[in-house]
Design a protein around this motif. Structure first.
Motif, PDB file in Angstrom:
ATOM      1  N   CYS A   1      40.706  27.749  40.125  1.00  0.00           N
ATOM      2  CA  CYS A   1      40.190  29.083  40.426  1.00  0.00           C
ATOM      3  C   CYS A   1      38.683  29.002  40.658  1.00  0.00           C
ATOM      4  O   CYS A   1      37.962  28.365  39.896  1.00  0.00           O
ATOM      5  CB  CYS A   1      40.495  30.002  39.249  1.00  0.00           C
TER       6      CYS A   1
ATOM      7  N   CYS B   1      37.167  31.104  37.318  1.00  0.00           N
ATOM      8  CA  CYS B   1      37.289  30.642  35.930  1.00  0.00           C
ATOM      9  C   CYS B   1      37.645  29.164  35.825  1.00  0.00           C
ATOM     10  O   CYS B   1      37.734  28.636  34.720  1.00  0.00           O
ATOM     11  CB  CYS B   1      38.295  31.498  35.168  1.00  0.00           C
TER      12      CYS B   1
ATOM     13  N   CYS C   1      44.583  33.856  40.914  1.00  0.00           N
ATOM     14  CA  CYS C   1      44.481  33.093  39.675  1.00  0.00           C
ATOM     15  C   CYS C   1      45.257  33.832  38.600  1.00  0.00           C
ATOM     16  O   CYS C   1      44.963  34.991  38.304  1.00  0.00           O
ATOM     17  CB  CYS C   1      43.013  32.957  39.273  1.00  0.00           C
TER      18      CYS C   1
ATOM     19  N   CYS D   1      42.728  34.807  35.497  1.00  0.00           N
ATOM     20  CA  CYS D   1      41.705  35.856  35.513  1.00  0.00           C
ATOM     21  C   CYS D   1      41.921  36.892  36.613  1.00  0.00           C
ATOM     22  O   CYS D   1      41.123  37.806  36.758  1.00  0.00           O
ATOM     23  CB  CYS D   1      40.313  35.234  35.636  1.00  0.00           C
TER      24      CYS D   1
HETATM   25 ZN   LIG Z   1      40.542  32.503  37.415  1.00  0.00          ZN
END
Ligand SMILES: [Zn+2]
Ligand SMILES: [Zn+2]
Length: 115
Positions: free
Chosen positions: A78, A81, A98, A101
């Motif tokens: 991602c 994150c 993702c 997140c």
């Molecule tokens: Zn993420």
């Protein structure tokens, strides 16, 4: 009262699948692990490349989190994150999310090295 134009359905996610940037084969395998790098290799022409993502927004719809991809399946981190839990959104071409997140992402090739 306004009728709902469309149902508040949830998105369906599916594992990432990519075609080799060199020969378009879909026999592409993730050859490393997330603690190291995102190097993939094409089983046809042996081109290697890495996958990365770029942020494209935020996902607000609900989705069921699919099981983690099996080892060797295409994997990307991602862009926000860094979790390697990026999935493709079914029915939305070139859109990824993702699962950790909920960032909306696009998928890109980098470090392409033809054999
Ligand atoms: Zn993420
Ligand atoms: Zn190839």
């Amino acid at each position: 009262m306004a009728a709902l134009g469309h149902s508040l359905g949830s998105m369906t996610l599916k594992p990432i699948s990519v075609a080799c940037p060199q020969c378009s084969s879909t026999e592409v395998y993730y050859s490393c692990n997330p603690s190291c790098c995102y190097n993939h290799v094409c089983n046809k022409c042996y081109t290697t490349f890495e996958l990365e993502t770029a942020r494209a927004g935020e996902v607000t719809e609900d989705f069921a989190v699919p099981p983690d991809p099996e080892s060797g399946a295409p994997t990307a981190p991602c862009a926000r994150c860094q979790e390697p839990r990026v999935f493709a959104i079914e029915a939305q071409e070139s859109r990824y999310v993702c699962a950790a997140c909920k960032a909306l992402l696009t998928l890109e090739f980098t470090e392409i090295a033809p054999a």
